[in-house]
Design an enzyme around this catalytic site. Structure first.
Site, short mmCIF file in Angstrom:
data_model
loop_
_atom_site.label_atom_id
_atom_site.label_comp_id
_atom_site.label_asym_id
_atom_site.label_seq_id
_atom_site.Cartn_x
_atom_site.Cartn_y
_atom_site.Cartn_z
N HIS A 134 0.80 -1.23 0.00
CA HIS A 134 0.00 0.00 0.00
C HIS A 134 0.84 1.29 0.00
O HIS A 134 0.32 2.35 -0.38
CB HIS A 134 -0.91 0.05 1.23
CG HIS A 134 -1.96 -1.02 1.25
ND1 HIS A 134 -2.84 -1.22 0.22
CD2 HIS A 134 -2.25 -1.97 2.19
CE1 HIS A 134 -3.65 -2.23 0.52
NE2 HIS A 134 -3.31 -2.70 1.71
N ASP A 169 -3.50 -10.88 -1.70
CA ASP A 169 -3.92 -10.31 -0.41
C ASP A 169 -5.41 -9.93 -0.50
O ASP A 169 -5.92 -9.63 -1.58
CB ASP A 169 -3.09 -9.05 -0.16
CG ASP A 169 -3.19 -8.53 1.26
OD1 ASP A 169 -2.28 -8.83 2.05
OD2 ASP A 169 -4.16 -7.80 1.56
N HIS A 171 -6.68 -7.27 0.42
CA HIS A 171 -6.79 -5.85 0.08
C HIS A 171 -6.19 -5.59 -1.30
O HIS A 171 -5.21 -6.24 -1.69
CB HIS A 171 -6.05 -5.00 1.12
CG HIS A 171 -6.58 -5.14 2.51
ND1 HIS A 171 -6.13 -6.10 3.40
CD2 HIS A 171 -7.54 -4.44 3.18
CE1 HIS A 171 -6.79 -5.99 4.55
NE2 HIS A 171 -7.65 -4.99 4.45
N THR A 183 2.85 1.66 -17.66
CA THR A 183 3.87 0.92 -18.41
C THR A 183 3.35 -0.46 -18.81
O THR A 183 2.55 -1.07 -18.09
CB THR A 183 5.18 0.76 -17.60
OG1 THR A 183 6.12 0.01 -18.37
CG2 THR A 183 4.94 0.04 -16.28
N VAL A 186 5.34 -4.11 -16.94
CA VAL A 186 4.91 -4.82 -15.72
C VAL A 186 3.41 -5.11 -15.84
O VAL A 186 2.62 -4.19 -16.07
CB VAL A 186 5.16 -3.98 -14.45
CG1 VAL A 186 4.73 -4.75 -13.20
CG2 VAL A 186 6.62 -3.58 -14.34
N SER A 190 -4.32 -8.00 -9.35
CA SER A 190 -4.68 -8.04 -7.93
C SER A 190 -6.04 -8.70 -7.77
O SER A 190 -7.02 -8.31 -8.41
CB SER A 190 -4.70 -6.61 -7.35
OG SER A 190 -5.05 -6.64 -5.98
N ASP A 258 -4.88 -12.68 4.49
CA ASP A 258 -6.07 -12.12 5.13
C ASP A 258 -7.35 -12.45 4.37
O ASP A 258 -8.43 -11.95 4.70
CB ASP A 258 -5.93 -10.60 5.37
CG ASP A 258 -5.28 -9.88 4.21
OD1 ASP A 258 -5.09 -10.49 3.14
OD2 ASP A 258 -4.97 -8.68 4.37
ZN LIG Z 1 -4.33 -7.14 3.30
#
Ligand SMILES: [Zn+2]
Length: 368
Positions: A134, A169, A171, A183, A186, A190, A258
């Site tokens: 983050h 994750d 989040h 770019t 990469v 997520s 998590d």
């Molecule tokens: Zn998290």
């Protein structure tokens, strides 16, 4: 030949964000103790490697010079800077003594892992104290001071490598997404609980990158109560086709745990079985693999899940009964979950429909 390296030192868990903060250093200590109790580092193909502190120049691959100086200064208790300007203060991102050294050590651990994997000294290296996805270039965010993932990806780009970043994750991996939003070198993917209900409130399907980066930022959000079956179905629909098409030289993964049904901060309902399946799927996609830790706030779940993840990395199958030395200290239990989350059927179905809509939208937009 070393297959897997685990980057670890007790210095990683000697200081922390404070007794009432969810990111407890014991998460790291317990994980190491459980792995060591299983004898995970006894064979020749699995090694323990000490981290080193990242230099200011290395931190500067992603962070501003000013911010690096601010963290150093706050860490020493100086009053030169207003912490709030950099998102420090009581709550998510408290200042603590030794913060600079501890957080720069986590970044150094991830860079040591990157060095091992790119020099072919290991097929995979697990920087389990990293995955601090983050943090921004000039601000702390969501318990993260320095963004080791973004720093390591810049380091890999400097060496001419194509990088796929896969973040599981609970989040959204906003700091890493934003770092590489424009770019095409990469690919960031997520998978997370929808920003409708969870920090940082971003990571919707529509966020797909900008300019040359269009199509190289991918978000697969899930509704609360998503179970193993729906999560793994959606993962398989999206992640393997995109990573294979991108043909990365290396996969960087953030393996926050998590997503677990017992996690106190989030609302996804995965078990250790679903988590291990996702980690295994990432392994199969990675020509070289830099594995990072991340979130996870039930200490027992974190220790068991990262032990299982390292088992996948190092091809070790640990028995379900917790080793007696560990069980005597922390209580009896089994390595893998032996219970299922209880999810009301209508919520389970709603989560499935939400995932199906996200998958369909992504497949259409990305041509997979
Ligand atoms: Zn998290």
């Amino acid at each position: 030949m070393t297959k897997a390296a685990f980057i670890c030192s007790p210095s990683l868990w000697q200081r922390g964000h404070g007794a009432s903060h969810p990111l407890k250093p014991e998460r790291l200590q317990r994980t190491y103790e459980l792995l060591a109790a299983y004898g995970a580092f006894d064979g020749r193909e699995s090694i323990l490697v000490q981290p080193r502190q990242a230099t200011p120049e290395e931190l500067g691959l992603f962070h501003t010079e000013e911010y690096i100086e601010v963290v150093r200064s706050l860490s020493q208790g100086e009053g030169r800077f207003n912490p709030r300007r950099y998102n420090f203060g009581p709550g998510d991102n408290p200042v603590f003594p030794g913060m600079y050294e501890t957080e720069a050590l986590k970044v150094g651990a991830t860079l040591v892992a990157a060095e091992l994997v790119t020099s072919d000294q290991a097929d995979v290296a697990f920087s389990f104290s990293g995955g601090l996805h983050h943090a921004g270039p000039a601000f702390a965010s969501g318990f993260c001071v320095f963004n080791d993932a973004a720093i390591a990806i810049h380091w890999l780009l400097q060496r001419g490598l194509r990088v796929a970043y896969v973040d599981i994750d609970a989040h959204h991996g906003d700091g890493v997404q934003n770092a590489f939003y424009e770019t095409d070198r990469v690919l960031t993917i997520s998978l997370h609980e929808t920003g409708l209900y969870l920090f940082p409130g971003t990571g919707f399907v529509e966020e797909m990158g900008r300019g040359r980066g269009r199509g190289y930022a991918v978000n697969l959000p899930f509704a609360p109560y998503t179970d193993d079956e729906t999560y793994l179905w959606a993962f398989e629909e999206i992640v393997p086709p995109l990573v294979r098409r991108f043909q990365p030289d290396i996969v960087v993964s953030q393996l926050g745990v998590d997503t677990h049904y017992r996690d106190p901060l989030t609302h996804l309902c995965l078990t250790t079985s679903g988590y291990v399946a996702a980690v295994t799927a990432i392994k199969e996609l990675a020509p070289r693999w830099l594995a990072l830790g991340g979130g996870g706030y039930d200490i027992d779940v974190v220790a068991r899940s990262w032990t299982l993840a390292y088992g996948v990395m190092s091809d070790q199958e640990f028995p379900n009964a917790l080793p007696s030395a560990y069980a005597e200290k922390y209580g009896q239990g089994s390595l893998r979950d032996h219970e299922e989350p209880r999810i009301p059927p209508e919520l389970r179905k709603r989560a499935r429909r939400y995932a199906e809509a996200g998958v369909a939208a992504l497949k259409q937009a990305l041509g997979i």
